[in-house]
Design a protein around this motif. Structure first.
Motif, PDB file in Angstrom:
ATOM      1  N   GLN A   1       0.826  -1.204   0.000  1.00  0.00           N
ATOM      2  CA  GLN A   1       0.000   0.000   0.000  1.00  0.00           C
ATOM      3  C   GLN A   1       0.865   1.260   0.000  1.00  0.00           C
ATOM      4  O   GLN A   1       0.525   2.267  -0.644  1.00  0.00           O
ATOM      5  CB  GLN A   1      -0.928  -0.005   1.215  1.00  0.00           C
ATOM      6  N   GLN A   2       1.961   1.233   0.714  1.00  0.00           N
ATOM      7  CA  GLN A   2       2.864   2.385   0.725  1.00  0.00           C
ATOM      8  C   GLN A   2       3.436   2.635  -0.669  1.00  0.00           C
ATOM      9  O   GLN A   2       3.552   3.795  -1.103  1.00  0.00           O
ATOM     10  CB  GLN A   2       3.996   2.147   1.720  1.00  0.00           C
TER      11      GLN A   2
ATOM     12  N   ALA B   1       1.163   7.087  -6.655  1.00  0.00           N
ATOM     13  CA  ALA B   1       0.120   8.092  -6.887  1.00  0.00           C
ATOM     14  C   ALA B   1       0.643   9.490  -6.586  1.00  0.00           C
ATOM     15  O   ALA B   1       0.373  10.453  -7.344  1.00  0.00           O
ATOM     16  CB  ALA B   1      -1.102   7.778  -6.022  1.00  0.00           C
ATOM     17  N   ASP B   2       1.399   9.639  -5.501  1.00  0.00           N
ATOM     18  CA  ASP B   2       1.993  10.942  -5.186  1.00  0.00           C
ATOM     19  C   ASP B   2       2.933  11.390  -6.294  1.00  0.00           C
ATOM     20  O   ASP B   2       3.011  12.590  -6.613  1.00  0.00           O
ATOM     21  CB  ASP B   2       2.739  10.867  -3.856  1.00  0.00           C
TER      22      ASP B   2
ATOM     23  N   GLN C   1       1.991   1.810  -3.521  1.00  0.00           N
ATOM     24  CA  GLN C   1       0.901   2.311  -4.361  1.00  0.00           C
ATOM     25  C   GLN C   1       0.655   3.789  -4.094  1.00  0.00           C
ATOM     26  O   GLN C   1       0.447   4.590  -5.027  1.00  0.00           O
ATOM     27  CB  GLN C   1      -0.374   1.503  -4.096  1.00  0.00           C
ATOM     28  N   GLN C   2       0.680   4.197  -2.831  1.00  0.00           N
ATOM     29  CA  GLN C   2       0.496   5.601  -2.489  1.00  0.00           C
ATOM     30  C   GLN C   2       1.639   6.448  -3.026  1.00  0.00           C
ATOM     31  O   GLN C   2       1.416   7.566  -3.526  1.00  0.00           O
ATOM     32  CB  GLN C   2       0.384   5.749  -0.977  1.00  0.00           C
TER      33      GLN C   2
END
Length: 398
Positions: free
Chosen positions: A120-121, A127-128, A123-124
């Protein structure tokens, strides 16, 4: 009638005097003989006591040190390379693919870790990164427009500089987000636990579903991989023999579980120091183990061929005298008088000792000397025996 009595009475008196004189002479002879025999017996007892007070001792001739000696020392084997595999990321073990005893190649998969938080980190972060790229593109377009307007004097220099600075900031944000994505992608690669080199898995301390915490080597390792094709041998050599140790020397190894078999090893290096605690120097040897007959961690006896000391002599350990003055031996001189010699012990071999100073070849050393023996005492010598130590004997240290 009275005249006859007076004449006859002196004859018995003379007879009694003669008998008394003879008896007195006999008694004097008996007393004299008794006194003489007692004096003679006392002289014989004194002579016998003096003779018995001279101890009879056995002597041995010191044996010279042989030209070469086999120094036997305990050692232990270690893998040439031993790598504990720790987790670099936290999660749960998804699966393992190699158990203890498995021969693995460099890069071979050992296990896989599930890392939902890390996924998840990442993926975030991606996105950032996309958001920062979009902002950077908008800032670049705005800066170009304000630069063109500045040429037409439609905007001030201050406003144009602000747009240019905003573009630079947006570009830095993009670079920072790119670095964050690369960091997390690198962590993602640690989900796969792989062998760092060709070797054998010697430990597996995890199982499917086990919670795994990332660390820096302080926690328990998940796997251990060892390269046992060549083994290291560590030996502690006494200080007295340290000067004879040179790289390139050859040694022979034996292990208890393979009686009758020997393994050739080569001395690689030493730590070039003496341990104050043990008085020994650590020596490292290497032994080929392509056949896999030896195992890391096991005990071994190391046989090192050492040059003998030309000035050293061997005597039985029973010849040593332990007194307040230090270590001594008793030497019987040509006049059968005792000389106590202070000696220096080179190596204690149990039943015999190596004397490096204080004794000369050919001197008669008293074996098992009496505790009361002192300098100048006269002794009676039994047969002198050679020490009969075998040449090239092994010197064992435990």
């Amino acid at each position: 009638m009275s005249a006859e009595i007076d004449i006859a009475s002196p004859q018995p008196l003379r007879h009694l005097k003669t008998v008394a004189a003879v008896a007195l002479m006999v008694a004097a002879g008996i007393v004299s003989g008794g006194l003489f025999s007692r004096v003679h017996a006392h002289q014989e007892l004194t002579s016998w006591t003096d003779a018995q007070s001279v101890p009879t001792v056995a002597t041995v001739l010191p044996e010279p040190s042989p030209a070469s000696q086999m120094l036997v020392l305990p050692g232990h084997l270690a893998a040439y390379i031993n790598a504990p595999i720790y987790a670099r990321v936290s999660g749960y073990l998804h699966a393992w693919y190699a158990d203890i005893g498995t021969h693995v190649k460099a890069g071979q998969l050992l296990g896989v870790i599930d890392t939902p938080d890390l996924d998840q980190q990442l993926q975030q972060a991606r996105a950032d990164l996309q958001n920062s790229i979009a902002n950077e593109r908008l800032a670049a377009t705005t800066a170009r427009r304000w630069t063109e307007m500045l040429k037409q004097d439609s905007v001030s220099q201050q406003e144009a500089d602000e747009k240019t600075s905003d573009l630079i900031a947006k570009q830095a944000t993009v670079e920072a987000n790119q670095a964050n994505v690369r960091r997390l992608e690198a962590l993602e690669s640690f989900k796969r636990l792989t062998a760092p080199f060709d070797g054998v898995v010697t430990a597996r301390k995890t199982d499917v579903g086990a919670l795994i915490d990332s660390g820096s080597g302080s926690g328990p390792e998940l796997f251990t991989v060892s390269d046992a094709g060549t083994l290291r041998v560590y030996v502690s050599v006494p200080q007295s023999d340290a000067a004879s140790i040179q790289p390139g020397m050859h040694a022979t190894l034996t292990v208890p579980e393979r009686p009758g078999m020997t393994f050739e090893a080569r001395l690689v290096d030493t730590d070039q120091s003496i341990s104050p605690a043990s008085g020994t120097m650590l020596v490292q040897l290497a032994v080929d183990n392509k056949q896999g007959l030896l195992f890391p961690g096991e005990y071994t006896e190391v046989h090192l061929a050492m040059h003998g000391d030309a000035n050293a002599l061997f005597v039985p350990a029973s010849a040593l005298i332990f007194r307040a003055q230090g270590m001594q031996v008793a030497v019987a001189g040509p006049d059968h008088k005792v000389q106590l010699r202070d000696v220096t012990i080179g190596t204690d071999l149990g039943t015999r000792v190596e004397i490096t100073a204080g004794l000369k070849a050919g001197e008669r050393v008293i074996d098992n000397p009496p505790d009361s023996l002192a300098n100048g005492d006269v002794v009676r010598l039994a047969a002198t025996m050679p020490s009969n130590f075998p040449q090239g004997s092994e010197r064992a240290h435990g």
